[in-house]
Enzyme design. Structure first.
Site, PDB file in Angstrom:
ATOM      1  N   ALA A 136      -3.587  -0.841  -3.196  1.00 47.11           N
ATOM      2  CA  ALA A 136      -4.320  -1.541  -4.246  1.00 47.11           C
ATOM      3  C   ALA A 136      -5.504  -0.731  -4.795  1.00 47.11           C
ATOM      4  O   ALA A 136      -5.712  -0.620  -6.005  1.00 47.11           O
ATOM      5  CB  ALA A 136      -4.816  -2.866  -3.691  1.00 47.11           C
ATOM      6  N   CYS A 156       1.533  -0.340   7.390  1.00 49.68           N
ATOM      7  CA  CYS A 156       1.570   0.304   6.068  1.00 49.68           C
ATOM      8  C   CYS A 156       0.406   1.288   5.912  1.00 49.68           C
ATOM      9  O   CYS A 156      -0.045   1.875   6.898  1.00 49.68           O
ATOM     10  CB  CYS A 156       1.575  -0.735   4.958  1.00 49.68           C
ATOM     11  SG  CYS A 156       2.060  -0.053   3.336  1.00 49.68           S
ATOM     12  N   ASP A 176      -3.451  -6.686  -0.835  1.00 48.39           N
ATOM     13  CA  ASP A 176      -3.275  -6.396  -2.265  1.00 48.39           C
ATOM     14  C   ASP A 176      -3.882  -7.492  -3.110  1.00 48.39           C
ATOM     15  O   ASP A 176      -4.439  -7.228  -4.169  1.00 48.39           O
ATOM     16  CB  ASP A 176      -1.782  -6.256  -2.600  1.00 48.39           C
ATOM     17  CG  ASP A 176      -1.248  -4.950  -2.070  1.00 48.39           C
ATOM     18  OD1 ASP A 176      -0.822  -4.921  -0.902  1.00 48.39           O
ATOM     19  OD2 ASP A 176      -1.321  -3.951  -2.808  1.00 48.39           O
TER      20      ASP A 176
END
Ligand code: RUB
Length: 265
Positions: free
Chosen positions: A22, A100, A169
């Protein structure tokens, strides 16, 4: 490179996930917008990743003639505060689990290491694009001990985990959206009584409904036989009931307190 070429390259890199996460997407989109500051370029950028509220928020600010420096400085200023806030949460010899690649998480961990905290990190490879490798490499370069697991081993990894740090995000009233897998990690964490901290800049707050991005099926299985159905959802909702605290530049807060503070509708 001329401005148009550079602008198009940024759009291409965002679409192809060469620019990911993001914060990096929002920063790159701002850079592109300032190259060609028109309504048309803003729309092109918004369409390059329609599921990224931080990008939507900064482009909206840029369009309103909020000074460029003020917006650009926010990223690092917020990160510095996040780094300080996270320091209080890490106890020596803990195993911290992450998933991630989140710049907010990785930067904060590197800062904690520099400040003398002793901990190690477990992380997942994060199929299909393996962003977990980026996380592992960056942490390793900073001298942090990292152990990487395949995604389906996360139950095993969580057995030894003391604390979980996930990025975000999108920040919604009811919870957050982050990389696919974040939902199941949080559910297991609740069952195993492992605290889940969301590490995120408050500018990720979502003002509109955010769809879950469905990505290219070839990422999962290139040239798959025609009669096999494949799904590739890239993100997942994590309900606030699974979130122990959110760590942002505004402090370390319960999710409800945070929602009230930033006034998510
Ligand atoms: C990245 C991801 C990250 C958030 C937050 O997914 O889910 O956790 O974007 O990252 P992808 P950051 O790689 O598919 O974009 O802290 O960098 O803003």
């Amino acid at each position: 490179m001329d401005k148009k070429k550079e602008f198009n390259k940024i759009i291409k890199d965002i679409k192809e996930i060469k620019i990911q996460g993001a914060r990096n997407i929002a920063r790159a989109a701002l850079k592109a917008y300032y190259l060609i500051p028109t309504k048309n370029s803003k729309n092109k950028l918004l369409n390059s990743r329609p599921t990224e509220p931080m990008m939507q928020n900064v482009l909206e600010m840029a369009g309103k003639k909020i000074p460029k420096e003020k917006i650009l400085n926010h990223f690092d200023e917020a990160q510095k505060k996040i780094n300080e806030n996270i320091l209080k949460l890490i106890k020596n010899n803990q195993i911290i689990f992450t998933h991630c690649h989140s710049t907010n998480v990785v930067n904060a961990l590197i800062y904690a290491k520099k400040k003398g905290k002793r901990f190690e990190v477990y992380n997942t490879e994060t199929r299909p694009l393996f962003q977990g490798r980026k996380t592992a490499e960056e942490l390793k370069r900073a001298g942090i001990k990292v152990t990487m697991f395949i995604d389906s081993a996360l139950g095993v990894a969580l057995k030894d985990t003391d604390i979980i740090f996930l990025g975000a995000d999108a920040l919604l009233k009811s919870g957050i959206i982050n990389k696919i897998g974040s939902g199941v990690i949080s559910k297991i964490a609740k069952q195993e009584k492992i605290p889940v901290y969301i590490i995120a800049d408050s500018w990720k707050l979502a003002k509109n409904k955010i769809p879950i991005e469905q990505r290219n099926l070839n990422e999962v299985w290139d040239k798959a036989p025609k009669n096999i159905k494949i799904k590739n959802p890239a993100f997942e909702f994590v309900d606030k009931k699974y979130i122990s605290k959110i760590v942002s530049e505004l402090g370390v807060m319960g999710y409800l307190e945070f929602v009230r503070k930033i006034q998510i509708n």
